[in-house]
Design a protein around this motif. Structure first.
Motif, PDB file in Angstrom:
ATOM      1  N   PHE A 242      -5.303  46.399 -25.554  1.00 58.95           N
ATOM      2  CA  PHE A 242      -5.536  47.247 -24.395  1.00 58.95           C
ATOM      3  C   PHE A 242      -7.006  47.625 -24.274  1.00 58.95           C
ATOM      4  O   PHE A 242      -7.596  47.505 -23.209  1.00 58.95           O
ATOM      5  N   ILE A 243      -7.590  48.074 -25.358  1.00 58.09           N
ATOM      6  CA  ILE A 243      -8.974  48.555 -25.295  1.00 58.09           C
ATOM      7  C   ILE A 243      -9.940  47.412 -25.003  1.00 58.09           C
ATOM      8  O   ILE A 243     -10.804  47.531 -24.138  1.00 58.09           O
ATOM      9  N   ASN A 244      -9.785  46.318 -25.692  1.00 53.46           N
ATOM     10  CA  ASN A 244     -10.736  45.215 -25.527  1.00 53.46           C
ATOM     11  C   ASN A 244     -10.474  44.358 -24.299  1.00 53.46           C
ATOM     12  O   ASN A 244     -11.417  43.839 -23.713  1.00 53.46           O
ATOM     13  N   ASN A 245      -9.210  44.198 -23.924  1.00 56.07           N
ATOM     14  CA  ASN A 245      -8.874  43.252 -22.846  1.00 56.07           C
ATOM     15  C   ASN A 245      -8.105  43.850 -21.688  1.00 56.07           C
ATOM     16  O   ASN A 245      -7.739  43.125 -20.764  1.00 56.07           O
ATOM     17  N   GLY A 246      -7.795  45.137 -21.727  1.00 58.38           N
ATOM     18  CA  GLY A 246      -7.029  45.752 -20.649  1.00 58.38           C
ATOM     19  C   GLY A 246      -5.580  45.304 -20.613  1.00 58.38           C
ATOM     20  O   GLY A 246      -4.912  45.438 -19.595  1.00 58.38           O
ATOM     21  N   ASP A 247      -5.062  44.793 -21.725  1.00 60.99           N
ATOM     22  CA  ASP A 247      -3.691  44.273 -21.784  1.00 60.99           C
ATOM     23  C   ASP A 247      -2.791  45.260 -22.514  1.00 60.99           C
ATOM     24  O   ASP A 247      -2.858  45.380 -23.735  1.00 60.99           O
ATOM     25  N   TYR A 248      -1.981  45.987 -21.763  1.00 60.10           N
ATOM     26  CA  TYR A 248      -0.963  46.843 -22.364  1.00 60.10           C
ATOM     27  C   TYR A 248       0.375  46.263 -21.964  1.00 60.10           C
ATOM     28  O   TYR A 248       0.874  46.505 -20.863  1.00 60.10           O
ATOM     29  N   SER A 249       0.936  45.442 -22.848  1.00 60.82           N
ATOM     30  CA  SER A 249       2.182  44.749 -22.530  1.00 60.82           C
ATOM     31  C   SER A 249       3.096  44.713 -23.746  1.00 60.82           C
ATOM     32  O   SER A 249       2.658  44.883 -24.883  1.00 60.82           O
ATOM     33  N   ILE A 250       4.350  44.480 -23.466  1.00 60.13           N
ATOM     34  CA  ILE A 250       5.365  44.374 -24.515  1.00 60.13           C
ATOM     35  C   ILE A 250       5.270  42.977 -25.119  1.00 60.13           C
ATOM     36  O   ILE A 250       5.204  41.982 -24.411  1.00 60.13           O
ATOM     37  N   GLY A 251       5.267  42.916 -26.439  1.00 60.18           N
ATOM     38  CA  GLY A 251       5.211  41.641 -27.141  1.00 60.18           C
ATOM     39  C   GLY A 251       6.064  41.699 -28.385  1.00 60.18           C
ATOM     40  O   GLY A 251       6.866  42.620 -28.567  1.00 60.18           O
ATOM     41  N   ASP A 252       5.892  40.760 -29.263  1.00 60.25           N
ATOM     42  CA  ASP A 252       6.625  40.743 -30.522  1.00 60.25           C
ATOM     43  C   ASP A 252       5.972  41.693 -31.507  1.00 60.25           C
ATOM     44  O   ASP A 252       4.748  41.809 -31.560  1.00 60.25           O
ATOM     45  N   VAL A 253       6.789  42.364 -32.296  1.00 70.51           N
ATOM     46  CA  VAL A 253       6.287  43.228 -33.361  1.00 70.51           C
ATOM     47  C   VAL A 253       6.268  42.420 -34.640  1.00 70.51           C
ATOM     48  O   VAL A 253       7.246  41.772 -35.000  1.00 70.51           O
ATOM     49  N   HIS A 254       5.143  42.438 -35.324  1.00 72.30           N
ATOM     50  CA  HIS A 254       4.977  41.742 -36.597  1.00 72.30           C
ATOM     51  C   HIS A 254       4.662  42.795 -37.653  1.00 72.30           C
ATOM     52  O   HIS A 254       3.569  43.358 -37.646  1.00 72.30           O
ATOM     53  N   PRO A 255       5.609  43.089 -38.546  1.00 78.41           N
ATOM     54  CA  PRO A 255       5.371  44.127 -39.562  1.00 78.41           C
ATOM     55  C   PRO A 255       4.130  43.834 -40.402  1.00 78.41           C
ATOM     56  O   PRO A 255       3.866  42.690 -40.758  1.00 78.41           O
ATOM     57  N   THR A 256       3.382  44.889 -40.701  1.00 80.09           N
ATOM     58  CA  THR A 256       2.173  44.789 -41.508  1.00 80.09           C
ATOM     59  C   THR A 256       2.233  45.831 -42.621  1.00 80.09           C
ATOM     60  O   THR A 256       3.188  46.602 -42.715  1.00 80.09           O
ATOM     61  N   LEU A 257       1.187  45.883 -43.417  1.00 80.48           N
ATOM     62  CA  LEU A 257       1.081  46.906 -44.453  1.00 80.48           C
ATOM     63  C   LEU A 257       0.836  48.292 -43.861  1.00 80.48           C
ATOM     64  O   LEU A 257       0.924  49.295 -44.563  1.00 80.48           O
ATOM     65  N   SER A 258       0.508  48.358 -42.580  1.00 84.04           N
ATOM     66  CA  SER A 258       0.236  49.626 -41.885  1.00 84.04           C
ATOM     67  C   SER A 258       1.297  49.836 -40.811  1.00 84.04           C
ATOM     68  O   SER A 258       1.048  49.591 -39.632  1.00 84.04           O
ATOM     69  N   PRO A 259       2.494  50.298 -41.179  1.00 82.75           N
ATOM     70  CA  PRO A 259       3.586  50.365 -40.212  1.00 82.75           C
ATOM     71  C   PRO A 259       3.315  51.238 -38.992  1.00 82.75           C
ATOM     72  O   PRO A 259       3.868  50.982 -37.927  1.00 82.75           O
ATOM     73  N   SER A 260       2.452  52.231 -39.116  1.00 80.46           N
ATOM     74  CA  SER A 260       2.142  53.047 -37.941  1.00 80.46           C
ATOM     75  C   SER A 260       1.341  52.272 -36.900  1.00 80.46           C
ATOM     76  O   SER A 260       1.224  52.694 -35.755  1.00 80.46           O
ATOM     77  N   MET A 261       0.775  51.150 -37.301  1.00 83.98           N
ATOM     78  CA  MET A 261       0.029  50.310 -36.368  1.00 83.98           C
ATOM     79  C   MET A 261       0.945  49.304 -35.677  1.00 83.98           C
ATOM     80  O   MET A 261       0.540  48.643 -34.731  1.00 83.98           O
ATOM     81  N   ASP A 262       2.183  49.175 -36.150  1.00 82.34           N
ATOM     82  CA  ASP A 262       3.094  48.138 -35.675  1.00 82.34           C
ATOM     83  C   ASP A 262       3.971  48.627 -34.528  1.00 82.34           C
ATOM     84  O   ASP A 262       5.156  48.338 -34.486  1.00 82.34           O
ATOM     85  N   ILE A 263       3.422  49.364 -33.614  1.00 83.69           N
ATOM     86  CA  ILE A 263       4.226  49.943 -32.553  1.00 83.69           C
ATOM     87  C   ILE A 263       3.901  49.292 -31.213  1.00 83.69           C
ATOM     88  O   ILE A 263       2.813  48.781 -30.997  1.00 83.69           O
ATOM     89  N   GLN A 264       4.863  49.304 -30.341  1.00 78.80           N
ATOM     90  CA  GLN A 264       4.683  48.768 -28.994  1.00 78.80           C
ATOM     91  C   GLN A 264       4.285  49.870 -28.009  1.00 78.80           C
ATOM     92  O   GLN A 264       3.421  49.668 -27.190  1.00 78.80           O
ATOM     93  N   LEU A 265       4.941  51.001 -28.102  1.00 81.59           N
ATOM     94  CA  LEU A 265       4.702  52.093 -27.163  1.00 81.59           C
ATOM     95  C   LEU A 265       4.203  53.308 -27.930  1.00 81.59           C
ATOM     96  O   LEU A 265       4.984  54.061 -28.498  1.00 81.59           O
ATOM     97  N   ALA A 266       2.922  53.498 -27.935  1.00 80.63           N
ATOM     98  CA  ALA A 266       2.325  54.628 -28.653  1.00 80.63           C
ATOM     99  C   ALA A 266       2.689  55.934 -27.952  1.00 80.63           C
ATOM    100  O   ALA A 266       2.547  56.052 -26.733  1.00 80.63           O
ATOM    101  N   SER A 267       3.144  56.907 -28.713  1.00 77.78           N
ATOM    102  CA  SER A 267       3.580  58.175 -28.122  1.00 77.78           C
ATOM    103  C   SER A 267       2.433  58.919 -27.443  1.00 77.78           C
ATOM    104  O   SER A 267       2.651  59.672 -26.504  1.00 77.78           O
ATOM    105  N   ASN A 268       1.215  58.703 -27.894  1.00 84.25           N
ATOM    106  CA  ASN A 268       0.091  59.404 -27.280  1.00 84.25           C
ATOM    107  C   ASN A 268      -0.540  58.621 -26.126  1.00 84.25           C
ATOM    108  O   ASN A 268      -1.446  59.107 -25.471  1.00 84.25           O
ATOM    109  N   PHE A 269      -0.051  57.414 -25.855  1.00 83.49           N
ATOM    110  CA  PHE A 269      -0.646  56.611 -24.786  1.00 83.49           C
ATOM    111  C   PHE A 269      -0.406  57.251 -23.425  1.00 83.49           C
ATOM    112  O   PHE A 269      -1.277  57.217 -22.551  1.00 83.49           O
ATOM    113  N   GLU A 270       0.754  57.845 -23.234  1.00 79.81           N
ATOM    114  CA  GLU A 270       1.057  58.505 -21.966  1.00 79.81           C
ATOM    115  C   GLU A 270       0.052  59.621 -21.683  1.00 79.81           C
ATOM    116  O   GLU A 270      -0.420  59.781 -20.554  1.00 79.81           O
ATOM    117  N   ARG A 271      -0.305  60.368 -22.731  1.00 82.52           N
ATOM    118  CA  ARG A 271      -1.304  61.441 -22.545  1.00 82.52           C
ATOM    119  C   ARG A 271      -2.668  60.863 -22.174  1.00 82.52           C
ATOM    120  O   ARG A 271      -3.376  61.414 -21.340  1.00 82.52           O
TER     121      ARG A 271
END
Length: 178
Positions: A1-30
């Protein structure tokens, strides 16, 4: 989103940082509310677009504003482990994977060495596998967690029903307050 303006639903790929593995950030609406100048109807329309089309579109001006307010990069699991290990060797401090992503991003986005404050977001003891991979040893657990596995566990499963949840909360909130 920040670099390319792309905020879209895609596949989730689990990583070592599970808080980064989200599709819909709760603070994005704000953030959208601020980006759209406080226009709540436009925020609702954007999330409706996300639900129906799987993406939110942004104007060139909005994308420029976002890039003026934020910087972003991606750090994969290998990079996360590397920064945890490197940082530990350099400073003696053990980063958790989420904070390691932030530290690596700061280093990548400003290789000139500007002073950056990066606040830890989790305790490394929550991620023993990642820390072990990076440092060769388990992270130290906070003393407050000693004996946690032997403590009584309390869990109640509640049906996904609004009225049942409200009733449960009302009943238990009254018990907790006396």
């Amino acid at each position: 989103f920040i670099n390319n303006g792309d905020y879209s639903i895609g596949d989730v790929h689990p990583t070592l940082s599970p808080s980064m593995d989200i599709q819909l950030a709760s603070n994005f609406e704000r953030y959208l509310y601020l980006l759209y100048g406080g226009d709540a109807a436009r925020v609702r329309a954007a999330f409706s677009q996300l639900a129906t089309r799987g993406a939110i579109t942004f104007s060139a001006e909005e994308q420029a504003q976002v890039r003026g307010e934020f910087s972003s990069c991606s750090v994969d699991d290998e990079g996360t482990v590397k920064i945890i290990g490197d940082f530990h060797r350099e400073t003696g401090y053990v980063l958790d994977p989420h904070t390691a992503v932030g530290v690596q991003a700061a280093r990548e986005l400003d290789p000139g060495g500007t002073a950056v404050v990066c606040l830890a977001t989790a305790h490394p003891a929550k991620f023993p596998d990642a820390v072990r991979r990076a440092t060769g040893r388990d992270p130290e657990r906070p003393p407050s967690l000693d004996g946690l596995e032997e403590r009584e566990r309390r869990c109640e499963v509640i049906d996904a029903d609004t009225n049942k949840v409200k009733s449960y909360l009302a009943k238990n909130a009254l018990q907790a307050t006396g």
